[in-house]
Design an enzyme around this catalytic site. Structure first.
Site, PDB file in Angstrom:
ATOM      1  N   HIS A   1      16.588   4.147 -14.497  1.00 47.29           N
ATOM      2  CA  HIS A   1      15.750   3.582 -13.806  1.00 47.29           C
ATOM      3  C   HIS A   1      14.804   5.183 -13.600  1.00 47.29           C
ATOM      4  O   HIS A   1      14.125   6.062 -12.967  1.00 47.29           O
ATOM      5  CB  HIS A   1      16.335   3.834 -12.382  1.00 47.29           C
TER       6      HIS A   1
ATOM      7  N   SER B   1      13.137 -24.661 -25.117  1.00 47.10           N
ATOM      8  CA  SER B   1      13.770 -23.843 -25.111  1.00 47.10           C
ATOM      9  C   SER B   1      15.740 -25.176 -25.617  1.00 47.10           C
ATOM     10  O   SER B   1      15.602 -25.852 -25.372  1.00 47.10           O
ATOM     11  CB  SER B   1      14.701 -23.356 -24.260  1.00 47.10           C
TER      12      SER B   1
ATOM     13  N   ASP C   1      12.008  -1.265 -21.964  1.00 46.95           N
ATOM     14  CA  ASP C   1      13.539  -2.822 -22.736  1.00 46.95           C
ATOM     15  C   ASP C   1      12.512  -2.890 -23.990  1.00 46.95           C
ATOM     16  O   ASP C   1      12.285  -3.234 -24.749  1.00 46.95           O
ATOM     17  CB  ASP C   1      13.306  -3.939 -21.756  1.00 46.95           C
TER      18      ASP C   1
ATOM     19  N   ASP D   1      12.295   4.959 -16.232  1.00 47.56           N
ATOM     20  CA  ASP D   1      11.312   4.697 -17.331  1.00 47.56           C
ATOM     21  C   ASP D   1       9.810   4.681 -16.425  1.00 47.56           C
ATOM     22  O   ASP D   1       8.400   5.234 -16.976  1.00 47.56           O
ATOM     23  CB  ASP D   1      11.515   3.229 -18.378  1.00 47.56           C
TER      24      ASP D   1
HETATM   25  C1  GLA Z   1      15.522  -2.493 -16.261  1.00 51.41           C
HETATM   26  C2  GLA Z   1      14.305  -2.693 -16.256  1.00 51.41           C
HETATM   27  C3  GLA Z   1      13.258  -1.665 -16.878  1.00 51.41           C
HETATM   28  C4  GLA Z   1      13.958  -0.114 -16.951  1.00 51.41           C
HETATM   29  C5  GLA Z   1      15.936  -0.600 -15.994  1.00 51.41           C
HETATM   30  C6  GLA Z   1      16.709   1.009 -15.881  1.00 51.41           C
HETATM   31  O1  GLA Z   1      15.968  -2.920 -17.163  1.00 51.41           O
HETATM   32  O2  GLA Z   1      13.307  -3.352 -17.188  1.00 51.41           O
HETATM   33  O3  GLA Z   1      12.238  -0.908 -17.778  1.00 51.41           O
HETATM   34  O4  GLA Z   1      13.832  -0.026 -15.763  1.00 51.41           O
HETATM   35  O5  GLA Z   1      15.743  -1.758 -15.310  1.00 51.41           O
HETATM   36  O6  GLA Z   1      16.466   1.919 -16.535  1.00 51.41           O
END
Ligand code: GLA
Length: 365
Positions: A20, A52, A156, A22
């Site tokens: 949390h 899919s 991600d 980013d």
């Molecule tokens: C999810 C979101 C990321 C990040 C995480 C927490 O994976 O996609 O962008 O905020 O939660 O770190």
């Protein structure tokens, strides 16, 4: 026929630390995993059509990304990717393909970023359209906002596009500077899935982000990664920031410090500083549990069981509200560790938990 199929693929990720952080321009330390999403496709003149292997719906778009029918379920992700790439100037070029995934959904390993990145790469290749990887990561991030309205950060898709085997990716989401941090060969990464599924779309993710954002103006434009915990707390108190928002900020500021400390511990000249890693993961977990409030009892239990079974370090990973715990474990003991913790967890909760020793992987191809 089969010989004409092209393939693009993108890995899932597990975040070692930096949770949390980013979406407020902070530091993250994810690793790309040997599970991912693959798109096998061939050019098709007039349409973008994607099936899919796992879900019934099919994506059917015009070659420029315009939807041809109502969008629901997973098809919202590829559709959003196609529309965003079109807005960035991707020439209208169709494709016909099948998507398959080996990333378990809702376990915190970023199945949705693997999907958006793999589709973005296929669409770019089909149109001979190139974007720098970090820009593609922004497309994938924005696609998630557009598809399901979840204001995720850059971590991600960046992990899926920039990480390397046997390394973690240290990314500053504010400056986009990044470098690879070698993983100690003697430590294995074990992912312990709680069996509690989450969908960020329906979780408190957006609420947590909004709560944090109530506190950010008190930093006067500085990013949480550029201030100390004490300075942030003093600024928040002086500005009259409410107690909940102050705790959200305290988590984020301290978590950025933990990412830096974790990189130092991994790169210690005498070998990984196991004690420091253990303490940092524990403090990170407690901060996510108490200050950011995204853990659940099942994740807390897994962390406790992992510690008792000899993990060097363990904490919840990903967005929270379900999903997985990541543990660093001596490689020679990792398989037994995963089996023991899983057995103890299943016995205590009756949930379908699983433990997996994960191999790292290279970024999307
Ligand atoms: C999810 C979101 C990321 C990040 C995480 C927490 O994976 O996609 O962008 O905020 O939660 O770190």
């Amino acid at each position: 026929m089969t010989s004409r199929l092209a393939e693009t693929s993108a890995p899932g990720r597990v975040n070692l630390i930096g949770e949390h952080t980013d979406y407020s321009g902070g530091l993250v330390l994810p690793v790309a995993l040997d599970c991912g999403v693959a798109v096998r496709w061939q050019p098709e003149p007039a349409a973008i059509r994607l099936r899919s292997a796992e879900f019934p719906e099919t994506v059917e778009l015009a070659a420029d990304g315009t939807p041809r029918s109502e969008l629901a379920g997973w098809v919202r992700y590829p559709a959003a990717v196609a529309q965003l790439l079109h807005e960035l100037g991707r020439p209208a070029a169709g494709l016909d393909g099948t998507i398959s995934s080996t990333v378990p959904i809702g376990t915190g390993l970023s199945s949705s970023a693997a999907l958006t990145v793999a589709v973005a790469l296929a669409l770019c290749r089909a149109a001979e359209f190139e974007l720098p990887r970090i820009e593609l990561a922004h497309v994938a991030q924005e696609a998630e906002h557009r598809a399901v309205g979840v204001p995720v950060g850059l971590m991600d898709p960046a992990a899926s596009l920039l990480a390397r085997r046997d390394h973690a990716l240290l990314l500053d989401c504010g400056t986009e500077e990044h470098r690879l941090v070698p993983l100690p060969p003697r430590l294995a990464i074990v992912v312990l899935d709680s069996g509690v599924r989450h969908a960020l779309e329906h979780s408190g993710y957006a609420a947590r982000r909004a709560e944090l954002e109530r506190a950010l103006p008190c930093l006067g434009g500085a990013r949480p990664s550029a201030v100390t915990v004490e300075a942030a707390e003093a600024a928040a108190l002086a500005a009259g920031v409410d107690e909940v928002a102050r705790r959200r900020l305290r988590h984020v500021v301290s978590e950025n410090e933990r990412v830096r400390a974790c990189v130092r511990a991994l790169e210690a000249p005498a070998g990984p500083d196991r004690k420091a890693l253990g303490a940092l993961f524990r403090a990170g977990h407690e901060s996510l549990r108490d200050d950011f409030e995204v853990s659940i009892p099942e994740l807390d239990l897994l962390v406790e069981l992992a510690g008792a079974a000899g993990a060097v370090a363990a904490r919840m990973t990903g967005g929270g509200f379900g999903g997985s715990v990541v543990a660093l474990v001596d490689r020679h003991a990792a398989e037994k560790f995963a089996a023991d913790v899983t057995a103890a967890y299943v016995a205590r909760t009756g949930r379908a938990g699983t433990g997996r020793v994960c191999a790292t992987a290279d970024a999307a191809a």
